[in-house]
Scaffold this active site. Structure first.
Site, PDB file in Angstrom:
ATOM      1  N   LYS A 207      19.090  -4.004  18.280  1.00  7.98           N
ATOM      2  CA  LYS A 207      17.775  -3.415  18.544  1.00  7.98           C
ATOM      3  C   LYS A 207      17.104  -2.939  17.263  1.00  7.98           C
ATOM      4  O   LYS A 207      15.884  -2.896  17.163  1.00  7.98           O
ATOM      5  CB  LYS A 207      17.930  -2.270  19.548  1.00  7.98           C
ATOM      6  CG  LYS A 207      18.259  -2.815  20.930  1.00  7.98           C
ATOM      7  CD  LYS A 207      18.720  -1.739  21.890  1.00  7.98           C
ATOM      8  CE  LYS A 207      20.096  -1.242  21.540  1.00  7.98           C
ATOM      9  NZ  LYS A 207      20.697  -0.364  22.551  1.00  7.98           N
TER      10      LYS A 207
ATOM     11  N   ARG B  18      28.800  -4.299  30.515  1.00  8.91           N
ATOM     12  CA  ARG B  18      29.902  -3.530  29.919  1.00  8.91           C
ATOM     13  C   ARG B  18      30.101  -2.222  30.666  1.00  8.91           C
ATOM     14  O   ARG B  18      31.235  -1.820  30.944  1.00  8.91           O
ATOM     15  CB  ARG B  18      29.623  -3.272  28.434  1.00  8.91           C
ATOM     16  CG  ARG B  18      29.857  -4.512  27.569  1.00  8.91           C
ATOM     17  CD  ARG B  18      29.284  -4.339  26.167  1.00  8.91           C
ATOM     18  NE  ARG B  18      29.864  -3.198  25.493  1.00  8.91           N
ATOM     19  CZ  ARG B  18      29.236  -2.436  24.601  1.00  8.91           C
ATOM     20  NH1 ARG B  18      27.986  -2.708  24.268  1.00  8.91           N
ATOM     21  NH2 ARG B  18      29.847  -1.429  24.037  1.00  8.91           N
TER      22      ARG B  18
ATOM     23  N   HIS C 192      18.304   5.845  14.044  1.00 14.13           N
ATOM     24  CA  HIS C 192      19.029   5.741  15.315  1.00 14.13           C
ATOM     25  C   HIS C 192      20.211   6.691  15.303  1.00 14.13           C
ATOM     26  O   HIS C 192      20.953   6.769  14.328  1.00 14.13           O
ATOM     27  CB  HIS C 192      19.538   4.313  15.531  1.00 14.13           C
ATOM     28  CG  HIS C 192      20.265   4.158  16.835  1.00 14.13           C
ATOM     29  ND1 HIS C 192      19.605   3.944  18.019  1.00 14.13           N
ATOM     30  CD2 HIS C 192      21.579   4.199  17.137  1.00 14.13           C
ATOM     31  CE1 HIS C 192      20.486   3.868  18.998  1.00 14.13           C
ATOM     32  NE2 HIS C 192      21.701   4.017  18.489  1.00 14.13           N
TER      33      HIS C 192
ATOM     34  N   SER D 288      25.425  -3.960  19.767  1.00 17.02           N
ATOM     35  CA  SER D 288      24.399  -3.440  20.672  1.00 17.02           C
ATOM     36  C   SER D 288      23.410  -2.555  19.915  1.00 17.02           C
ATOM     37  O   SER D 288      22.188  -2.727  20.009  1.00 17.02           O
ATOM     38  CB  SER D 288      25.074  -2.654  21.800  1.00 17.02           C
ATOM     39  OG  SER D 288      24.131  -2.030  22.629  1.00 17.02           O
TER      40      SER D 288
ATOM     41  N   ASP E 276      20.903  -7.714  25.122  1.00 15.75           N
ATOM     42  CA  ASP E 276      21.613  -6.433  24.993  1.00 15.75           C
ATOM     43  C   ASP E 276      21.513  -5.637  26.273  1.00 15.75           C
ATOM     44  O   ASP E 276      22.508  -5.049  26.723  1.00 15.75           O
ATOM     45  CB  ASP E 276      21.063  -5.614  23.836  1.00 15.75           C
ATOM     46  CG  ASP E 276      21.755  -4.256  23.766  1.00 15.75           C
ATOM     47  OD1 ASP E 276      22.976  -4.250  23.540  1.00 15.75           O
ATOM     48  OD2 ASP E 276      21.100  -3.227  23.981  1.00 15.75           O
TER      49      ASP E 276
END
Lengths: 440, 440
Positions: free
Chosen positions: A190, A171, A85, A186, A164
């Site tokens: 995932k 947000r 990620h 967040s 999320d």
């Protein structure tokens, strides 16, 4: 009527006291079920942002978010699994290069991506610039593809961590994005919802990243690694440079084309270097290779053509035209108008406002402002010089790929305005500021 | 689509920077028009609560709230006008006694009240326990009544400061009530929207008040007076004791009946003393009387029967049965069951949890939990001893007025549990902790 008053949770955080895991879980569950209003959740998020969340609270929040949806556990894929990620940057095509290299090294890369907002497209958008390619794979399709090819990059299902999705949208709407624990929860919710043997995190720092300094990026990396440790998941993070675009291409098809040149071994540079570094690190962690051996095997995956072949097979398995690896521009959509970009100054490139370049690419149509916006896969910017390079007035430094001449002129002006030059020599910034290990 | 992004206002406050008046006004206007969501407004309120608002920001917020609705400017009433506001307490019948005294002294008391939430009813609820009395007076009716009688206590129109109604409900729903600037803006927006020559503020401190200490109450008083000064309006505030119920009666008809005994001059005590102090202060400010002369004239308004007569005429002008001043219990609704309350301990009363007594009265049906809840005007609690008084086990200390024996028993237990006794002598708390002047 419940006797439990979710306002008490908000009041506790508002008053600077720590929440226990049960309170956090009940609040997130209540929000997911619609019993906690958007307004109360927004007040909670602002209180979390301003009062902070300690590691236990952040872990409890992440657990509650993961518990809001399905989790993914792949069947035995015959190889150790790795997920990667990036916190996001400009010209960040690392996944496109990393995934086939890692697959060629014997790792199983199962990457589920969200389709986030951003001035430049996400990895899914880039891949989808390849005609025919689909990213809406079922878990069974992903498993089969990873077992066959070694890598798959697919869209995450909406049933994965729905809390999320809801909290992130809230947000974004309520000016409560910039909080390290909320960002970490967040990002990691995932990753933790998908079982893999290793999580690789690329936490970007600099003008083109959310975190502007390596120190801020390291704080986010540590918060993410704390969550992995709390979950007993192996993870490593690198804080990497985003003080300038990583590669030369900014745009969707443009970044795929650039990834092909890297995978063919035609070019060196920072995109290649970083993808190799992540692949080598993953192999070191999962295959027990020494750093030197891992680095050599990663480079060999490119040199041998094996990584390029894996990319072709991944594209074909996902329905795309695999000839993209042979002649990218015979396959990828091309912008209507391609204009040369020439330097307006002499000097040494001292710094780049990478975000401005990303925004200029977004203004051309390469990114989306609102969820669901269409993007133009063909448009974008190519900028060759890196910090420390010498510019000459009038010399070509790149190209603008645009729909119209007017939009190209605007982008060119923005790109040139994003460059700062100086007289003296400039030391290029380090590519990797440092590695952090999740089991330290 | 507006180019203005209200999230930027929230981000500025979130980051601890001061907002300018235009930003505050645009945000409140946007909320009133429905362009700013409840969620974004809730995030804003939490940021204001945690980051604070400076006096300029608080004034801008108050101006924006007042600008959201109508303002009231009375015709010449032939006398200087005064408004009075209490931040709320238990057995707080001061307005019922103050208004007719001030009217008898030649002042014009035009009081518009909201129908707030609270464990005990508000002034409107108390007055409405008088059969026939209405509080929904038009501005013309109020003007005529004040010119004739000298005083009117009426419900404020929904078109007065609608932004306050909306923001207060949102604060209640999102745990963002306890902020001095937000409370001050809410209180003062409603006072500043009605033009009077003097605003009297009774800021309560103690176990039965929102502010638990005189220091906290003084901070709120100063914030309110700052707003009056910014508006060029004359205002004075007293920080007064709410460490025990002010009078003996807690409940709607019960408090009206107690006010009648005070206005008849039958009893002394803290309720009489405080009402006289406010009336004298108002006369000093508006009629130029010396403190001694003002105090003497206020007491004379009771002794002469003139204040009682003003109350009768006010009640009759508002459609109520004026005989309530002659024999309150011939007119007011009486609870089904009245039970004596006897002390379970010997000792000197050292402290009272006044909020608990208020909640016990609310549980009997005297208050409302949700907007629009019906209240029972007849029920409530009478508790005679004050801090410093001696209790004897088995001796009668008051009464519970209830609908059922079971609810009475619960209330009696709560009231006794709210009392702390000690052996030694106890100094009674001061009634007025101090006065603050708005034009200091």
């Amino acid at each position: 009527m419940s006797l439990w008053d979710p306002r008490a949770v908000v009041a506790t955080k508002r008053d600077g006291k720590a929440l226990d895991a049960g309170e956090v879980a009940a609040f997130v569950e209540g929000y997911t079920r619609g019993e906690v209003t958007d307004a109360l959740a927004a007040a909670f998020l602002m209180a979390c942002l301003l009062r902070g969340l300690d590691p236990d609270e952040t872990l409890a929040l992440t657990r509650a978010m993961v518990a809001s949806g399905d989790t993914v556990r792949f069947a035995d894929l015959g190889a150790p699994t790795v997920d990667k990620h990036s916190t996001g940057g400009v010209s960040d095509g690392v996944t496109l290069v990393f995934a086939p290299i890692a697959a060629a090294m014997g790792l199983a890369v199962a990457k589920l991506s969200g389709r986030g907002l951003g001035h430049t497209g996400g990895t899914l958008d880039k891949l989808e610039s390849i005609p025919g390619l689909r990213t809406d794979l079922s878990p069974q399709e992903i498993e089969r593809q990873v077992a066959d090819v070694g890598c798959a990059v697919a869209a995450q299902s909406p049933s994965l961590v729905p809390a999320d999705g809801a909290l992130y949208a809230l947000r974004d709407a309520t000016a409560t994005v910039p909080s390290v624990p909320l960002i970490a929860a967040s990002v990691m919710s995932k990753k933790l919802a998908v079982e893999t043997d290793l999580i690789l995190l690329d936490v970007k720092a600099g003008s083109g990243a959310f975190m502007k300094t390596p120190e801020e990026a390291a704080a986010l990396a540590r918060a993410c690694l704390d969550l992995a440790r709390g979950w007993d998941r192996r993870a490593v993070a690198a804080v990497t440079d985003m003080s300038q675009p990583l590669g030369d291409a900014v745009g969707n098809a443009l970044e795929v084309a650039e990834a092909m040149t890297v995978l063919r071994g035609d070019v060196g540079g920072r995109l290649r270097e970083l993808a190799l570094a992540f692949a080598a690190r993953a192999a070191g962690e999962l295959l027990g290779l020494s750093p030197g051996e891992a680095a050599a095997r990663a480079a060999r995956a490119i040199d041998s053509g094996e990584a390029l072949e894996r990319f072709r097979r991944m594209v074909e398995a996902q329905g795309g035209d695999g000839r993209v690896v042979d002649d990218a521009w015979a396959i990828l959509p091309r912008a209507k108008a391609i204009f040369p970009l020439t330097s307006d100054r002499d000097g040494v490139l001292a710094s780049v406002d990478a975000e401005r370049i990303g925004l200029a690419s977004g203004a051309l149509g390469a990114g989306r402002i609102r969820k669901g916006d269409a993007i133009d896969p063909a448009v974008g910017i190519v900028l060759h010089p890196k910090v420390g390079d010498r510019l000459e007035a009038g010399a070509r430094v790149g190209e603008i790929h645009a729909g119209t001449e007017a939009s190209a002129a605007g982008a060119a002006a923005d790109v040139l305005a994003a460059l700062t030059v100086t007289e003296g020599p400039v030391e290029p910034p380090p590519l990797v500021h440092g590695w952090l290990d999740g089991l330290d």
